[in-house]
Design a protein around this motif. Structure first.
Motif, PDB file in Angstrom:
ATOM      1  N   MET A   1      54.429  41.144  15.145  1.00  0.00           N
ATOM      2  CA  MET A   1      53.588  41.443  14.164  1.00  0.00           C
ATOM      3  C   MET A   1      53.646  40.673  12.957  1.00  0.00           C
ATOM      4  O   MET A   1      54.589  40.271  12.464  1.00  0.00           O
ATOM      5  CB  MET A   1      53.791  42.879  13.550  1.00  0.00           C
ATOM      6  CG  MET A   1      52.803  43.497  12.613  1.00  0.00           C
ATOM      7  SD  MET A   1      53.674  44.831  11.633  1.00  0.00           S
ATOM      8  CE  MET A   1      52.302  45.836  11.666  1.00  0.00           C
ATOM      9  N   LYS A   2      52.213  40.028  12.833  1.00  0.00           N
ATOM     10  CA  LYS A   2      52.321  39.355  11.647  1.00  0.00           C
ATOM     11  C   LYS A   2      52.483  39.842  10.230  1.00  0.00           C
ATOM     12  O   LYS A   2      51.934  40.890  10.069  1.00  0.00           O
ATOM     13  CB  LYS A   2      50.995  38.280  11.664  1.00  0.00           C
ATOM     14  CG  LYS A   2      51.211  37.289  12.720  1.00  0.00           C
ATOM     15  CD  LYS A   2      49.744  36.462  12.532  1.00  0.00           C
ATOM     16  CE  LYS A   2      49.804  35.191  13.593  1.00  0.00           C
ATOM     17  NZ  LYS A   2      48.884  34.426  13.552  1.00  0.00           N
ATOM     18  N   VAL A   3      53.005  39.018   9.307  1.00  0.00           N
ATOM     19  CA  VAL A   3      53.097  39.751   8.045  1.00  0.00           C
ATOM     20  C   VAL A   3      52.147  38.949   7.238  1.00  0.00           C
ATOM     21  O   VAL A   3      51.793  37.916   7.155  1.00  0.00           O
ATOM     22  CB  VAL A   3      54.417  39.456   7.244  1.00  0.00           C
ATOM     23  CG1 VAL A   3      54.609  39.735   5.840  1.00  0.00           C
ATOM     24  CG2 VAL A   3      55.508  39.887   8.019  1.00  0.00           C
ATOM     25  N   ILE A   4      51.473  39.884   6.299  1.00  0.00           N
ATOM     26  CA  ILE A   4      50.264  39.322   5.413  1.00  0.00           C
ATOM     27  C   ILE A   4      50.992  38.885   4.248  1.00  0.00           C
ATOM     28  O   ILE A   4      51.251  39.796   3.502  1.00  0.00           O
ATOM     29  CB  ILE A   4      49.200  40.495   5.204  1.00  0.00           C
ATOM     30  CG1 ILE A   4      48.634  40.780   6.598  1.00  0.00           C
ATOM     31  CG2 ILE A   4      48.265  39.610   4.350  1.00  0.00           C
ATOM     32  CD1 ILE A   4      47.370  41.888   6.340  1.00  0.00           C
ATOM     33  N   THR A   5      51.027  37.640   3.897  1.00  0.00           N
ATOM     34  CA  THR A   5      51.597  37.120   2.857  1.00  0.00           C
ATOM     35  C   THR A   5      50.791  37.408   1.649  1.00  0.00           C
ATOM     36  O   THR A   5      49.490  37.737   1.542  1.00  0.00           O
ATOM     37  CB  THR A   5      52.013  35.440   2.791  1.00  0.00           C
ATOM     38  OG1 THR A   5      50.577  34.970   3.031  1.00  0.00           O
ATOM     39  CG2 THR A   5      52.784  35.314   3.999  1.00  0.00           C
ATOM     40  N   GLN A   6      51.388  37.136   0.419  1.00  0.00           N
ATOM     41  CA  GLN A   6      50.656  37.307  -1.094  1.00  0.00           C
ATOM     42  C   GLN A   6      49.265  36.309  -0.883  1.00  0.00           C
ATOM     43  O   GLN A   6      48.362  36.719  -1.540  1.00  0.00           O
ATOM     44  CB  GLN A   6      51.378  37.243  -2.080  1.00  0.00           C
ATOM     45  CG  GLN A   6      50.779  37.266  -3.511  1.00  0.00           C
ATOM     46  CD  GLN A   6      50.349  38.770  -3.768  1.00  0.00           C
ATOM     47  OE1 GLN A   6      50.952  39.646  -3.100  1.00  0.00           O
ATOM     48  NE2 GLN A   6      49.239  39.114  -4.329  1.00  0.00           N
TER      49      GLN A   6
END
Length: 109
Positions: A1-6
């Motif tokens: 799962m990809k993390v949504i960065t700031q």
């Protein structure tokens, strides 16, 4: 799962804001440049009364060559579909709707 960065979040929010500004501008243009039978009510926020009225200046498109098609609670401007009800949705709710739609994949430029 990809993390949504700031950074991605901020970019998505900027695109959402741009979409909302463009949607508002196009709906306002539609109201001003067409012979809407219920103009007074529409200007007070009754956007559901928008119709495929004739363009005032006799063309088939709005200024800027924007073709439009009002249908239900939507208005298509060439390839931009605007949910009329979203014009009153808060920025946070609009952002949530945006993230779950696939509209963000399309360029607004």
């Amino acid at each position: 799962m990809k993390v949504i960065t700031q950074e991605i979040t901020e970019e998505l929010l900027a695109v959402i804001d741009m979409y909302q500004r463009n949607a508002r501008q196009l709906i306002d243009q539609l109201i001003l440049e067409t012979d809407q039978p219920d103009r007074a009510e529409i200007l007070e926020g009754a956007y559901h009364l928008l119709t495929n009225a004739d363009v005032i200046h006799g063309e088939e498109e709005l200024t800027g060559n924007w073709y439009f098609d009002v249908h239900g609670e939507h208005c298509m401007f060439k390839t931009l579909e605007v949910f009329i009800g979203s014009l009153r949705i808060s920025r946070i709710r609009l952002r949530t709707c945006w993230i779950f739609s696939n509209f963000w994949r399309h360029s607004m430029c």
